[in-house]
Design a protein around this motif. Structure first.
Motif, PDB file in Angstrom:
ATOM      1  N   GLN A  58      35.798  58.895  28.045  1.00  0.00           N
ATOM      2  CA  GLN A  58      37.194  58.752  28.547  1.00  0.00           C
ATOM      3  C   GLN A  58      37.100  57.036  28.652  1.00  0.00           C
ATOM      4  N   VAL A  59      38.189  56.364  28.295  1.00  0.00           N
ATOM      5  CA  VAL A  59      38.125  54.839  28.408  1.00  0.00           C
ATOM      6  C   VAL A  59      39.315  54.350  29.460  1.00  0.00           C
ATOM      7  N   GLU A  60      38.559  53.583  30.469  1.00  0.00           N
ATOM      8  CA  GLU A  60      39.371  52.874  31.278  1.00  0.00           C
ATOM      9  C   GLU A  60      39.662  51.527  31.155  1.00  0.00           C
ATOM     10  N   LEU A  61      40.653  50.946  31.466  1.00  0.00           N
ATOM     11  CA  LEU A  61      40.838  49.429  31.072  1.00  0.00           C
ATOM     12  C   LEU A  61      40.551  48.908  32.561  1.00  0.00           C
ATOM     13  N   VAL A  62      39.874  47.621  32.352  1.00  0.00           N
ATOM     14  CA  VAL A  62      39.564  46.902  33.532  1.00  0.00           C
ATOM     15  C   VAL A  62      40.462  45.648  33.506  1.00  0.00           C
ATOM     16  N   THR A  63      41.077  45.444  34.744  1.00  0.00           N
ATOM     17  CA  THR A  63      42.127  44.614  35.185  1.00  0.00           C
ATOM     18  C   THR A  63      41.788  43.423  35.772  1.00  0.00           C
ATOM     19  N   TYR A  64      42.417  42.174  35.743  1.00  0.00           N
ATOM     20  CA  TYR A  64      42.316  40.994  36.750  1.00  0.00           C
ATOM     21  C   TYR A  64      43.457  40.575  37.144  1.00  0.00           C
ATOM     22  N   LYS A  65      43.624  40.380  38.362  1.00  0.00           N
ATOM     23  CA  LYS A  65      44.996  39.494  38.725  1.00  0.00           C
ATOM     24  C   LYS A  65      44.632  38.218  39.012  1.00  0.00           C
ATOM     25  N   VAL A  66      45.476  37.290  38.462  1.00  0.00           N
ATOM     26  CA  VAL A  66      45.157  35.966  38.323  1.00  0.00           C
ATOM     27  C   VAL A  66      45.185  35.233  39.662  1.00  0.00           C
ATOM     28  N   ALA A  67      44.335  34.403  39.946  1.00  0.00           N
ATOM     29  CA  ALA A  67      44.605  33.617  41.370  1.00  0.00           C
ATOM     30  C   ALA A  67      44.666  32.266  41.139  1.00  0.00           C
ATOM     31  N   ALA A  68      45.080  31.563  42.365  1.00  0.00           N
ATOM     32  CA  ALA A  68      45.512  29.956  41.964  1.00  0.00           C
ATOM     33  C   ALA A  68      44.369  29.287  41.429  1.00  0.00           C
ATOM     34  N   GLY A  69      44.439  28.532  40.596  1.00  0.00           N
ATOM     35  CA  GLY A  69      43.352  27.588  39.981  1.00  0.00           C
ATOM     36  C   GLY A  69      42.604  28.176  38.817  1.00  0.00           C
ATOM     37  N   ASP A  70      42.990  29.457  38.497  1.00  0.00           N
ATOM     38  CA  ASP A  70      42.442  30.362  37.670  1.00  0.00           C
ATOM     39  C   ASP A  70      42.795  29.529  36.115  1.00  0.00           C
ATOM     40  N   THR A  71      41.950  29.823  35.155  1.00  0.00           N
ATOM     41  CA  THR A  71      42.451  29.388  33.691  1.00  0.00           C
ATOM     42  C   THR A  71      41.786  30.411  32.849  1.00  0.00           C
ATOM     43  N   LEU A  72      42.238  30.524  31.580  1.00  0.00           N
ATOM     44  CA  LEU A  72      41.792  31.711  30.689  1.00  0.00           C
ATOM     45  C   LEU A  72      40.166  31.494  30.299  1.00  0.00           C
ATOM     46  N   SER A  73      39.814  30.312  30.511  1.00  0.00           N
ATOM     47  CA  SER A  73      38.421  30.168  29.998  1.00  0.00           C
ATOM     48  C   SER A  73      37.524  30.382  31.281  1.00  0.00           C
ATOM     49  N   LYS A  74      38.060  30.221  32.493  1.00  0.00           N
ATOM     50  CA  LYS A  74      37.272  30.425  33.648  1.00  0.00           C
ATOM     51  C   LYS A  74      37.204  32.226  33.795  1.00  0.00           C
ATOM     52  N   ILE A  75      38.387  32.773  33.511  1.00  0.00           N
ATOM     53  CA  ILE A  75      38.380  34.245  33.630  1.00  0.00           C
ATOM     54  C   ILE A  75      37.419  34.988  32.686  1.00  0.00           C
ATOM     55  N   ALA A  76      37.608  34.549  31.431  1.00  0.00           N
ATOM     56  CA  ALA A  76      36.764  34.931  30.407  1.00  0.00           C
ATOM     57  C   ALA A  76      35.280  34.684  30.535  1.00  0.00           C
ATOM     58  N   ARG A  77      34.938  33.722  31.509  1.00  0.00           N
ATOM     59  CA  ARG A  77      33.364  33.447  31.707  1.00  0.00           C
ATOM     60  C   ARG A  77      33.162  34.211  32.688  1.00  0.00           C
ATOM     61  N   LYS A  78      33.898  34.400  33.762  1.00  0.00           N
ATOM     62  CA  LYS A  78      33.534  35.405  34.808  1.00  0.00           C
ATOM     63  C   LYS A  78      33.508  37.111  34.465  1.00  0.00           C
ATOM     64  N   HIS A  79      34.280  37.474  33.432  1.00  0.00           N
ATOM     65  CA  HIS A  79      34.248  38.736  33.101  1.00  0.00           C
ATOM     66  C   HIS A  79      33.434  38.969  32.000  1.00  0.00           C
ATOM     67  N   ALA A  80      32.516  37.854  31.446  1.00  0.00           N
ATOM     68  CA  ALA A  80      31.857  37.906  30.270  1.00  0.00           C
ATOM     69  C   ALA A  80      32.446  38.556  28.857  1.00  0.00           C
ATOM     70  N   THR A  81      33.719  38.182  28.751  1.00  0.00           N
ATOM     71  CA  THR A  81      34.711  38.606  27.431  1.00  0.00           C
ATOM     72  C   THR A  81      34.044  38.090  26.340  1.00  0.00           C
ATOM     73  N   SER A  82      33.753  39.041  25.456  1.00  0.00           N
ATOM     74  CA  SER A  82      33.228  38.728  24.137  1.00  0.00           C
ATOM     75  C   SER A  82      34.504  37.809  23.225  1.00  0.00           C
ATOM     76  N   GLY A  83      34.074  36.509  22.788  1.00  0.00           N
ATOM     77  CA  GLY A  83      35.061  35.676  22.148  1.00  0.00           C
ATOM     78  C   GLY A  83      35.706  34.927  23.017  1.00  0.00           C
ATOM     79  N   SER A  84      34.968  34.605  24.079  1.00  0.00           N
ATOM     80  CA  SER A  84      35.671  33.564  25.140  1.00  0.00           C
ATOM     81  C   SER A  84      37.315  33.620  25.341  1.00  0.00           C
TER      82      SER A  84
END
Length: 254
Positions: A58-84
């Motif tokens: 079974q596949v489950e989605l992993v979600t993240y709620k954006v916090a103040a000061g977040d950017t897509l680059s910062k979130i991608a690095r934090k969660h080791a997202t492939s492809g930045s």
């Protein structure tokens, strides 16, 4: 991991034979009785219990709620997202909209998926099934997120990571040298006296970038605020790369 059901497996019993007397007039015949729970009868259910066991992925989605000061680059690095950040943006474009820089606190983004294994029935899993489940579980262990200190050292290192993802040249020493000359390390520095200021576009931030330059060389995934340390450094290095080849080649007003 496969769920362990509460169940009882039938015990295989040895072939049971008894004797019953059947009346045949005045004589009695001894007839053997084969028990219903004999070895042959138990063999089939026992075999079925092992064959029927199956792991259902079974596949489950992993979600993240954006916090103040977040950017897509910062979130991608934090969660080791492939492809930045670009991959993260494409996966959440319907939520974010057409501008990848316009993310706001409270926005829920999908940052990945994970797989889990659940048993198709309540029979006890075989050794092979247990090993397969453990192997699948080990593949979803989250990678440790990279963090940065909230100071000049951390801002430069974070900016260098963003630059590397976008093919922008520059070194720590080159950035640090120019920051200290332009703003002495003050991210809120502003020049209100030179010709740019007189024209209504004062130089701002760590690397003293004017608004038109910041807008032109802003790197998607960083903040749209010119006073933001990482956004300011990254945009300035992007401009320096276009004009001088690298921020490392800048040794004076630019």
């Amino acid at each position: 991991m496969a769920a362990r059901g509460k169940h009882r497996r039938p015990k295989a019993r040895s072939l049971t034979r008894g004797v019953v007397a059947a009346g045949t007039g005045g004589a009695a015949l001894a007839l053997p009785i084969v028990g219903a729970t004999g070895a042959h009868a138990a063999a089939q259910p026992a075999q079925t219990a092992q064959v029927a066991q199956a792991a259902v992925p079974q596949v489950e989605l992993v979600t993240y709620k954006v916090a103040a000061g977040d950017t897509l680059s910062k979130i991608a690095r934090k969660h080791a997202t492939s492809g930045s950040w670009k991959t993260l943006y494409q996966a959440n474009r319907a939520v974010i909209g057409d501008n990848p820089s316009m993310i706001h606190p409270g926005l829920t983004l999908t940052v990945g998926t994970k797989k889990s294994q659940k048993s198709a029935n309540k029979t006890k899993p075989t050794t092979a099934t247990t090993q397969t489940t453990k192997s699948a579980a080990s593949t979803v262990t989250p990678a440790s997120a990279k963090t940065y200190t909230n100071d000049l050292d951390g801002w430069i290192k974070e900016s260098l990571d963003v630059m590397a993802q976008n093919g922008i040249p520059g070194s720590y020493d080159g950035i640090y040298r120019n920051v200290m000359r332009e703003s002495s390390g003050n991210p809120l520095a502003i020049n209100n006296w030179d010709s740019n200021a007189a024209a209504g576009t004062p130089s701002k931030g760590l690397l003293q970038v004017i608004a038109p330059t910041f807008s032109t060389y802003h790197v998607p995934g960083t903040a749209l605020d010119a006073f933001d340390p990482v956004a300011n450094i990254t945009a300035a290095c992007n401009y320096a790369a276009a004009r001088y080849g690298s921020i490392d080649n800048v040794n004076g007003p630019y």
